[in-house]
Scaffold this motif. Structure first.
Motif, PDB file in Angstrom:
ATOM      1  N   ARG A 130       0.849  -1.181   0.000  1.00 20.15           N
ATOM      2  CA  ARG A 130       0.000   0.000   0.000  1.00 20.15           C
ATOM      3  C   ARG A 130       0.890   1.238   0.000  1.00 20.15           C
ATOM      4  NH1 ARG A 130      -4.898  -1.698   4.235  1.00 20.15           N
ATOM      5  NH2 ARG A 130      -6.031  -2.968   2.683  1.00 20.15           N
ATOM      6  N   GLU A 131       0.597   2.133  -0.931  1.00 16.91           N
ATOM      7  CA  GLU A 131       1.406   3.344  -1.075  1.00 16.91           C
ATOM      8  C   GLU A 131       0.492   4.559  -1.194  1.00 16.91           C
ATOM      9  OE1 GLU A 131       4.952   5.178  -3.949  1.00 16.91           O
ATOM     10  OE2 GLU A 131       3.960   3.291  -4.465  1.00 16.91           O
ATOM     11  N   VAL A 132       0.788   5.573  -0.412  1.00 17.23           N
ATOM     12  CA  VAL A 132       0.091   6.852  -0.517  1.00 17.23           C
ATOM     13  C   VAL A 132       1.114   7.897  -0.935  1.00 17.23           C
ATOM     14  CG1 VAL A 132      -1.297   8.602   0.656  1.00 17.23           C
ATOM     15  CG2 VAL A 132      -1.530   6.183   1.301  1.00 17.23           C
ATOM     16  N   GLU A 133       0.768   8.681  -1.929  1.00 16.78           N
ATOM     17  CA  GLU A 133       1.679   9.694  -2.456  1.00 16.78           C
ATOM     18  C   GLU A 133       0.934  11.009  -2.616  1.00 16.78           C
ATOM     19  OE1 GLU A 133       4.305  10.571  -6.514  1.00 16.78           O
ATOM     20  OE2 GLU A 133       2.752   9.042  -6.493  1.00 16.78           O
ATOM     21  N   VAL A 134       1.590  12.114  -2.291  1.00 11.99           N
ATOM     22  CA  VAL A 134       1.058  13.423  -2.644  1.00 11.99           C
ATOM     23  C   VAL A 134       1.422  13.646  -4.103  1.00 11.99           C
ATOM     24  CG1 VAL A 134       1.055  15.899  -2.174  1.00 11.99           C
ATOM     25  CG2 VAL A 134       1.322  14.281  -0.281  1.00 11.99           C
ATOM     26  N   SER A 135       0.474  13.427  -4.995  1.00  9.37           N
ATOM     27  CA  SER A 135       0.771  13.516  -6.425  1.00  9.37           C
ATOM     28  C   SER A 135       0.720  14.938  -6.953  1.00  9.37           C
ATOM     29  CB  SER A 135      -0.200  12.631  -7.222  1.00  9.37           C
ATOM     30  OG  SER A 135      -1.536  13.073  -7.055  1.00  9.37           O
ATOM     31  N   PHE A 136       0.031  15.814  -6.218  1.00 11.60           N
ATOM     32  CA  PHE A 136      -0.050  17.221  -6.614  1.00 11.60           C
ATOM     33  C   PHE A 136      -0.373  18.053  -5.387  1.00 11.60           C
ATOM     34  CE2 PHE A 136      -2.506  20.985  -7.735  1.00 11.60           C
ATOM     35  CZ  PHE A 136      -1.680  21.593  -8.664  1.00 11.60           C
ATOM     36  N   ALA A 137       0.218  19.231  -5.298  1.00 14.13           N
ATOM     37  CA  ALA A 137      -0.123  20.163  -4.222  1.00 14.13           C
ATOM     38  C   ALA A 137       0.127  21.586  -4.697  1.00 14.13           C
ATOM     39  CB  ALA A 137       0.684  19.877  -2.961  1.00 14.13           C
ATOM     40  N   SER A 138      -0.755  22.483  -4.279  1.00 11.31           N
ATOM     41  CA  SER A 138      -0.636  23.897  -4.610  1.00 11.31           C
ATOM     42  C   SER A 138      -0.915  24.709  -3.351  1.00 11.31           C
ATOM     43  CB  SER A 138      -1.628  24.259  -5.725  1.00 11.31           C
ATOM     44  OG  SER A 138      -2.961  24.154  -5.249  1.00 11.31           O
ATOM     45  N   GLU A 139      -1.120  25.985  -3.511  1.00 14.10           N
ATOM     46  CA  GLU A 139      -1.413  26.839  -2.363  1.00 14.10           C
ATOM     47  C   GLU A 139      -2.720  26.470  -1.686  1.00 14.10           C
ATOM     48  OE1 GLU A 139       0.344  29.218  -0.895  1.00 14.10           O
ATOM     49  OE2 GLU A 139       2.028  28.887  -2.264  1.00 14.10           O
ATOM     50  N   HIS A 140      -3.652  25.876  -2.430  1.00 11.22           N
ATOM     51  CA  HIS A 140      -4.983  25.614  -1.883  1.00 11.22           C
ATOM     52  C   HIS A 140      -5.396  24.143  -1.904  1.00 11.22           C
ATOM     53  CE1 HIS A 140      -5.558  29.922  -1.857  1.00 11.22           C
ATOM     54  NE2 HIS A 140      -5.258  29.980  -3.144  1.00 11.22           N
ATOM     55  N   LEU A 141      -4.847  23.363  -2.824  1.00 12.67           N
ATOM     56  CA  LEU A 141      -5.332  22.008  -3.038  1.00 12.67           C
ATOM     57  C   LEU A 141      -4.189  20.994  -3.003  1.00 12.67           C
ATOM     58  CD1 LEU A 141      -7.751  22.711  -6.025  1.00 12.67           C
ATOM     59  CD2 LEU A 141      -8.431  22.124  -3.685  1.00 12.67           C
ATOM     60  N   ALA A 142      -4.513  19.789  -2.579  1.00 10.24           N
ATOM     61  CA  ALA A 142      -3.561  18.679  -2.639  1.00 10.24           C
ATOM     62  C   ALA A 142      -4.304  17.420  -3.050  1.00 10.24           C
ATOM     63  CB  ALA A 142      -2.868  18.473  -1.295  1.00 10.24           C
ATOM     64  N   THR A 143      -3.654  16.610  -3.859  1.00 12.26           N
ATOM     65  CA  THR A 143      -4.203  15.322  -4.282  1.00 12.26           C
ATOM     66  C   THR A 143      -3.358  14.196  -3.703  1.00 12.26           C
ATOM     67  OG1 THR A 143      -5.070  16.206  -6.358  1.00 12.26           O
ATOM     68  CG2 THR A 143      -4.738  13.833  -6.246  1.00 12.26           C
ATOM     69  N   LEU A 144      -4.023  13.269  -3.037  1.00 10.15           N
ATOM     70  CA  LEU A 144      -3.376  12.050  -2.583  1.00 10.15           C
ATOM     71  C   LEU A 144      -3.713  10.928  -3.554  1.00 10.15           C
ATOM     72  CD1 LEU A 144      -4.156  12.067   1.263  1.00 10.15           C
ATOM     73  CD2 LEU A 144      -2.107  12.920   0.107  1.00 10.15           C
ATOM     74  N   ALA A 145      -2.696  10.193  -3.988  1.00  6.56           N
ATOM     75  CA  ALA A 145      -2.891   8.987  -4.783  1.00  6.56           C
ATOM     76  C   ALA A 145      -2.671   7.793  -3.862  1.00  6.56           C
ATOM     77  CB  ALA A 145      -1.915   8.941  -5.952  1.00  6.56           C
ATOM     78  N   ILE A 146      -3.699   6.947  -3.726  1.00  7.09           N
ATOM     79  CA  ILE A 146      -3.638   5.779  -2.847  1.00  7.09           C
ATOM     80  C   ILE A 146      -3.601   4.536  -3.723  1.00  7.09           C
ATOM     81  CG2 ILE A 146      -4.765   4.531  -0.975  1.00  7.09           C
ATOM     82  CD1 ILE A 146      -6.021   7.969  -1.527  1.00  7.09           C
ATOM     83  N   ARG A 147      -2.498   3.795  -3.662  1.00  3.95           N
ATOM     84  CA  ARG A 147      -2.323   2.627  -4.515  1.00  3.95           C
ATOM     85  C   ARG A 147      -2.216   1.366  -3.660  1.00  3.95           C
ATOM     86  NH1 ARG A 147       1.868   6.197  -6.163  1.00  3.95           N
ATOM     87  NH2 ARG A 147       1.197   7.513  -7.901  1.00  3.95           N
ATOM     88  N   GLU A 148      -2.766   0.288  -4.195  1.00  7.07           N
ATOM     89  CA  GLU A 148      -2.663  -1.007  -3.531  1.00  7.07           C
ATOM     90  C   GLU A 148      -2.402  -2.075  -4.580  1.00  7.07           C
ATOM     91  OE1 GLU A 148      -5.011  -2.998   0.049  1.00  7.07           O
ATOM     92  OE2 GLU A 148      -6.196  -3.061  -1.791  1.00  7.07           O
ATOM     93  N   SER A 149      -1.499  -2.979  -4.276  1.00  7.56           N
ATOM     94  CA  SER A 149      -1.221  -4.084  -5.190  1.00  7.56           C
ATOM     95  C   SER A 149      -0.762  -5.282  -4.374  1.00  7.56           C
ATOM     96  CB  SER A 149      -0.137  -3.699  -6.207  1.00  7.56           C
ATOM     97  OG  SER A 149       1.077  -3.379  -5.548  1.00  7.56           O
ATOM     98  N   GLY A 150      -0.777  -6.445  -5.006  1.00  8.90           N
ATOM     99  CA  GLY A 150      -0.308  -7.632  -4.317  1.00  8.90           C
ATOM    100  C   GLY A 150      -0.904  -8.902  -4.882  1.00  8.90           C
ATOM    101  N   TYR A 151      -0.780  -9.956  -4.088  1.00  4.39           N
ATOM    102  CA  TYR A 151      -1.287 -11.265  -4.498  1.00  4.39           C
ATOM    103  C   TYR A 151      -1.666 -12.051  -3.250  1.00  4.39           C
ATOM    104  CZ  TYR A 151      -1.541 -15.939  -6.507  1.00  4.39           C
ATOM    105  OH  TYR A 151      -1.971 -17.176  -6.898  1.00  4.39           O
ATOM    106  N   ILE A 152      -2.867 -12.619  -3.243  1.00  9.74           N
ATOM    107  CA  ILE A 152      -3.332 -13.445  -2.117  1.00  9.74           C
ATOM    108  C   ILE A 152      -3.967 -14.729  -2.643  1.00  9.74           C
ATOM    109  CG2 ILE A 152      -3.607 -11.567  -0.462  1.00  9.74           C
ATOM    110  CD1 ILE A 152      -6.575 -11.479  -1.163  1.00  9.74           C
ATOM    111  N   GLY A 153      -3.363 -15.279  -3.693  1.00  7.01           N
ATOM    112  CA  GLY A 153      -3.894 -16.475  -4.318  1.00  7.01           C
ATOM    113  C   GLY A 153      -4.847 -16.133  -5.447  1.00  7.01           C
ATOM    114  N   GLY A 154      -5.222 -17.121  -6.211  1.00  7.30           N
ATOM    115  CA  GLY A 154      -6.156 -16.897  -7.312  1.00  7.30           C
ATOM    116  C   GLY A 154      -5.451 -16.753  -8.636  1.00  7.30           C
ATOM    117  N   ALA A 155      -6.243 -16.413  -9.655  1.00  2.87           N
ATOM    118  CA  ALA A 155      -5.722 -16.379 -11.018  1.00  2.87           C
ATOM    119  C   ALA A 155      -4.878 -15.154 -11.304  1.00  2.87           C
ATOM    120  CB  ALA A 155      -6.895 -16.438 -12.007  1.00  2.87           C
ATOM    121  N   HIS A 156      -5.162 -14.042 -10.609  1.00  2.47           N
ATOM    122  CA  HIS A 156      -4.478 -12.792 -10.921  1.00  2.47           C
ATOM    123  C   HIS A 156      -4.021 -12.096  -9.646  1.00  2.47           C
ATOM    124  CE1 HIS A 156      -5.969 -13.078 -15.037  1.00  2.47           C
ATOM    125  NE2 HIS A 156      -7.205 -13.151 -14.591  1.00  2.47           N
ATOM    126  N   PRO A 157      -2.941 -11.318  -9.753  1.00  4.41           N
ATOM    127  CA  PRO A 157      -2.640 -10.387  -8.668  1.00  4.41           C
ATOM    128  C   PRO A 157      -3.700  -9.288  -8.663  1.00  4.41           C
ATOM    129  CG  PRO A 157      -1.199  -9.986 -10.538  1.00  4.41           C
ATOM    130  CD  PRO A 157      -1.977 -11.240 -10.856  1.00  4.41           C
TER     131      PRO A 157
END
Length: 276
Positions: A132-159
């Protein structure tokens, strides 16, 4: 039995990394304004046969690993805003629960739950992984965007993998939605501009049927979702795998430029300073 399992779990958990790195917010990049932050990395692995155990090979490995990478907001427009953003980040990182529905309170507890779930699956072999990764992908004087990413594998056909965005007012800590940023009744205009950007990203002609191209929109009509971030160029939307298309088509991310939706941005919106 539970005590024995708890002792085995405690013995198998190995703390691998825990560090903080100060990141300067460089002018000219996509991050500016009042935000300052530290990047935190947490890694933990556990199971009957992890890589640190002598004799472990790709064929006999039995292990679960967790990795968290996220910003600690040191300062924002106000202390309250920094606290609100940090609270949100922690809530995203720790979104999980045990068999009784109890959520973890710390990264350590999350790691313990994840490894316990692995150990509870008799047929679990190989490596389970959750990043799990959280990144500040953009920030300005008034606004900020957080990008929240998740990846992995817990069995099954696909990650598994996915990404979602969250937009904040850096001076109040309020999480903002499209209704907070655009004029009332923005939907029709935004969907029209969004469809054009989506088709460009996917290489689809204006008259190509979305359904025949493999996409699942209700009644074949394009509609943006609420997975949206703010950038310096426009609103960034993301459709995750399985959301509007089969896994094989993957995710779709596209930007609706501010010039295409300028009429939808009121003068009083926090977007106005970016769009004009």
């Amino acid at each position: 039995m539970m005590l024995a399992k708890s002792m085995l779990l405690a013995a198998s958990l190995l703390l691998m990394t825990g560090c903080k790195l100060e990141l300067p917010l460089l002018s000219g990049s996509s991050i500016s304004g009042p935000l300052t932050l530290e990047t935190v990395t947490f890694e933990r692995a556990g199971g009957p046969q992890c890589p640190d155990v002598a004799g472990t090979t790709p064929e006999n490995i039995r292990c679960a690993s967790l990795r968290l990478i996220y910003p600690k907001i040191v300062a924002a427009g106000t202390p309250a805003a920094a606290a609100a953003m940090n609270q949100y980040i922690q809530a995203q990182l720790l979104e999980y629960s045990d068999a009784e529905g109890k959520p973890p309170a710390t990264a350590d507890e999350l790691a313990s739950m994840f490894v316990a779930d692995y150990n509870d699956v008799p047929e679990a072999v190989g490596l389970w992984e959750m990043v799990r990764e959280v990144e500040v992908s953009f920030a300005s004087e008034h606004l900020a965007t957080l990008a929240i990413r998740e990846s992995g594998y817990i069995g099954g056909a696909h990650p598994f993998s996915g990404q979602r965005y969250a937009v904040f007012d850096v001076n109040t800590g309020q999480q903002l939605t499209l209704k907070d940023l655009l004029v009332a009744g923005y939907e029709e205009g935004l969907n029209k501009a969004g469809e054009q950007a989506f088709r460009r990203e996917r290489g689809l002609g204006a008259n190509t049927s979305l359904e025949e191209a493999g996409f699942w929109f209700a009644n074949g009509m394009f509609k943006v979702n609420t997975n949206v971030g703010v950038s310096g160029n426009g609103l960034v939307f993301n459709f995750n795998p399985y959301e509007v298309a089969p896994y094989a088509l993957g995710p779709t991310e596209f930007t609706v430029g501010y010039d295409a939706i300028n009429a939808l941005i009121p003068d009083g919106s926090l977007l106005a300073a970016l769009a004009r």
